[in-house]
Design a protein around this motif. Structure first.
Motif, PDB file in Angstrom:
ATOM      1  N   GLU A  30      59.986 -27.786 -57.843  1.00 35.05           N
ATOM      2  CA  GLU A  30      59.555 -27.718 -56.155  1.00 35.05           C
ATOM      3  C   GLU A  30      58.824 -26.482 -55.793  1.00 35.05           C
ATOM      4  O   GLU A  30      58.231 -26.663 -54.848  1.00 35.05           O
ATOM      5  CB  GLU A  30      61.062 -28.086 -55.234  1.00 35.05           C
ATOM      6  CG  GLU A  30      61.810 -26.710 -55.393  1.00 35.05           C
ATOM      7  CD  GLU A  30      62.763 -27.229 -56.585  1.00 35.05           C
ATOM      8  OE1 GLU A  30      63.850 -26.461 -56.729  1.00 35.05           O
ATOM      9  OE2 GLU A  30      62.632 -28.003 -57.440  1.00 35.05           O
ATOM     10  N   GLU A  31      59.077 -25.645 -56.529  1.00 39.81           N
ATOM     11  CA  GLU A  31      58.277 -24.292 -56.516  1.00 39.81           C
ATOM     12  C   GLU A  31      56.979 -24.104 -57.222  1.00 39.81           C
ATOM     13  O   GLU A  31      56.141 -23.165 -56.971  1.00 39.81           O
ATOM     14  CB  GLU A  31      59.284 -23.094 -56.929  1.00 39.81           C
ATOM     15  CG  GLU A  31      60.350 -22.960 -55.977  1.00 39.81           C
ATOM     16  CD  GLU A  31      60.034 -22.652 -54.494  1.00 39.81           C
ATOM     17  OE1 GLU A  31      58.911 -22.261 -54.197  1.00 39.81           O
ATOM     18  OE2 GLU A  31      61.132 -22.440 -53.666  1.00 39.81           O
ATOM     19  N   LYS A  32      56.624 -24.892 -58.073  1.00 37.63           N
ATOM     20  CA  LYS A  32      55.658 -24.937 -59.018  1.00 37.63           C
ATOM     21  C   LYS A  32      54.134 -24.931 -58.180  1.00 37.63           C
ATOM     22  O   LYS A  32      53.244 -24.346 -58.391  1.00 37.63           O
ATOM     23  CB  LYS A  32      55.332 -25.802 -60.237  1.00 37.63           C
ATOM     24  CG  LYS A  32      56.418 -25.547 -61.170  1.00 37.63           C
ATOM     25  CD  LYS A  32      56.112 -26.339 -62.432  1.00 37.63           C
ATOM     26  CE  LYS A  32      57.343 -26.077 -63.520  1.00 37.63           C
ATOM     27  NZ  LYS A  32      57.339 -26.960 -64.533  1.00 37.63           N
ATOM     28  N   TYR A  33      54.173 -25.650 -57.079  1.00 37.59           N
ATOM     29  CA  TYR A  33      53.083 -26.021 -56.284  1.00 37.59           C
ATOM     30  C   TYR A  33      53.273 -25.181 -54.941  1.00 37.59           C
ATOM     31  O   TYR A  33      52.352 -25.246 -54.185  1.00 37.59           O
ATOM     32  CB  TYR A  33      52.888 -27.337 -56.045  1.00 37.59           C
ATOM     33  CG  TYR A  33      52.749 -28.068 -57.534  1.00 37.59           C
ATOM     34  CD1 TYR A  33      51.546 -27.937 -58.315  1.00 37.59           C
ATOM     35  CD2 TYR A  33      53.654 -28.741 -58.021  1.00 37.59           C
ATOM     36  CE1 TYR A  33      51.365 -28.578 -59.363  1.00 37.59           C
ATOM     37  CE2 TYR A  33      53.465 -29.593 -58.978  1.00 37.59           C
ATOM     38  CZ  TYR A  33      52.557 -29.280 -59.757  1.00 37.59           C
ATOM     39  OH  TYR A  33      52.162 -29.979 -60.959  1.00 37.59           O
ATOM     40  N   GLU A  34      54.348 -24.271 -54.739  1.00 36.72           N
ATOM     41  CA  GLU A  34      54.279 -23.795 -53.557  1.00 36.72           C
ATOM     42  C   GLU A  34      54.276 -22.142 -53.880  1.00 36.72           C
ATOM     43  O   GLU A  34      53.312 -21.592 -53.935  1.00 36.72           O
ATOM     44  CB  GLU A  34      55.733 -23.983 -52.840  1.00 36.72           C
ATOM     45  CG  GLU A  34      55.677 -25.516 -52.419  1.00 36.72           C
ATOM     46  CD  GLU A  34      54.914 -25.870 -51.378  1.00 36.72           C
ATOM     47  OE1 GLU A  34      54.545 -24.779 -50.353  1.00 36.72           O
ATOM     48  OE2 GLU A  34      54.336 -27.048 -51.118  1.00 36.72           O
ATOM     49  N   GLY A  36      54.518 -20.657 -56.772  1.00 35.02           N
ATOM     50  CA  GLY A  36      54.170 -20.527 -58.005  1.00 35.02           C
ATOM     51  C   GLY A  36      52.609 -20.495 -57.818  1.00 35.02           C
ATOM     52  O   GLY A  36      52.041 -19.553 -58.437  1.00 35.02           O
ATOM     53  N   SER A  37      52.205 -21.289 -57.002  1.00 35.91           N
ATOM     54  CA  SER A  37      50.808 -21.284 -56.744  1.00 35.91           C
ATOM     55  C   SER A  37      50.283 -19.956 -55.969  1.00 35.91           C
ATOM     56  O   SER A  37      49.089 -19.417 -56.373  1.00 35.91           O
ATOM     57  CB  SER A  37      50.378 -22.421 -55.712  1.00 35.91           C
ATOM     58  OG  SER A  37      48.848 -22.517 -55.515  1.00 35.91           O
ATOM     59  N   GLN A  38      51.081 -19.507 -55.145  1.00 33.88           N
ATOM     60  CA  GLN A  38      50.931 -18.409 -54.385  1.00 33.88           C
ATOM     61  C   GLN A  38      50.780 -17.183 -55.254  1.00 33.88           C
ATOM     62  O   GLN A  38      50.059 -16.506 -55.252  1.00 33.88           O
ATOM     63  CB  GLN A  38      51.729 -18.145 -53.198  1.00 33.88           C
ATOM     64  CG  GLN A  38      51.517 -16.855 -52.316  1.00 33.88           C
ATOM     65  CD  GLN A  38      50.147 -17.613 -51.429  1.00 33.88           C
ATOM     66  OE1 GLN A  38      49.919 -18.760 -51.221  1.00 33.88           O
ATOM     67  NE2 GLN A  38      49.679 -16.438 -50.974  1.00 33.88           N
ATOM     68  N   LEU A  39      51.765 -17.364 -56.241  1.00 34.13           N
ATOM     69  CA  LEU A  39      51.815 -15.949 -57.053  1.00 34.13           C
ATOM     70  C   LEU A  39      50.735 -16.112 -57.992  1.00 34.13           C
ATOM     71  O   LEU A  39      50.253 -14.981 -58.166  1.00 34.13           O
ATOM     72  CB  LEU A  39      53.298 -16.207 -57.897  1.00 34.13           C
ATOM     73  CG  LEU A  39      53.414 -15.005 -59.222  1.00 34.13           C
ATOM     74  CD1 LEU A  39      53.512 -13.639 -58.547  1.00 34.13           C
ATOM     75  CD2 LEU A  39      54.774 -15.341 -59.596  1.00 34.13           C
ATOM     76  N   ARG A  40      50.305 -17.207 -58.498  1.00 34.86           N
ATOM     77  CA  ARG A  40      49.186 -17.242 -59.545  1.00 34.86           C
ATOM     78  C   ARG A  40      47.904 -16.721 -58.987  1.00 34.86           C
ATOM     79  O   ARG A  40      47.056 -16.114 -59.312  1.00 34.86           O
ATOM     80  CB  ARG A  40      49.016 -18.677 -59.938  1.00 34.86           C
ATOM     81  CG  ARG A  40      50.028 -18.929 -61.064  1.00 34.86           C
ATOM     82  CD  ARG A  40      49.541 -20.171 -61.824  1.00 34.86           C
ATOM     83  NE  ARG A  40      49.398 -21.322 -60.883  1.00 34.86           N
ATOM     84  CZ  ARG A  40      50.253 -22.466 -60.443  1.00 34.86           C
ATOM     85  NH1 ARG A  40      51.458 -22.203 -60.827  1.00 34.86           N
ATOM     86  NH2 ARG A  40      50.014 -23.326 -59.756  1.00 34.86           N
TER      87      ARG A  40
END
Length: 116
Positions: A30-34, A36-40
């Motif tokens: 659930e965090e990979k696209y939220e 996680g995306s922001q962090l990347r």
């Protein structure tokens, strides 16, 4: 400053981006696209702004890009702190990345002062 790959701040921020990108794979689905995306994106923005700023002709223009890179570095720090709070089991890896991030922030601050 045109050969940005020779800048230690670029090298460290690029390493931070790679490490954060790999780290994001460990986040819950659930965090990979939220988060996680922001962090990347924020981590990549640091290196991209350092590189782009190195091509500018004047110190005020270079400083603008370094200011943007610094803002992105604070964004990375915030995302990592949020992940620590939300997912304590990822704390150790986050703290390693936080240390690198803070080092990058200090280097960017020093460059900004030097260009002022």
């Amino acid at each position: 400053m045109k050969d940005f790959k020779r800048l230690i701040v670029w090298q460290k921020s690029f390493r931070l981006f790679i490490d954060c990108h790999k780290f994001c794979r460990k986040l819950p689905p659930e965090e990979k696209y939220e988060l996680g995306s922001q962090l990347r994106r924020a981590a990549f923005s640091i290196t991209a702004n350092v590189a782009e700023g190195s091509a500018k002709a004047t110190n005020p223009h270079k400083k603008t890009y370094l200011d943007n890179a610094l803002g992105s570095a604070y964004e990375v720090e915030t995302a990592l702190l949020a992940i620590i709070e939300l997912y304590p089991d990822l704390k150790t890896v986050c703290e390693i990345n936080l240390g690198i991030c803070i080092e990058v922030q200090k280097m960017l601050n020093a460059l900004i002062i030097k260009l002022s």
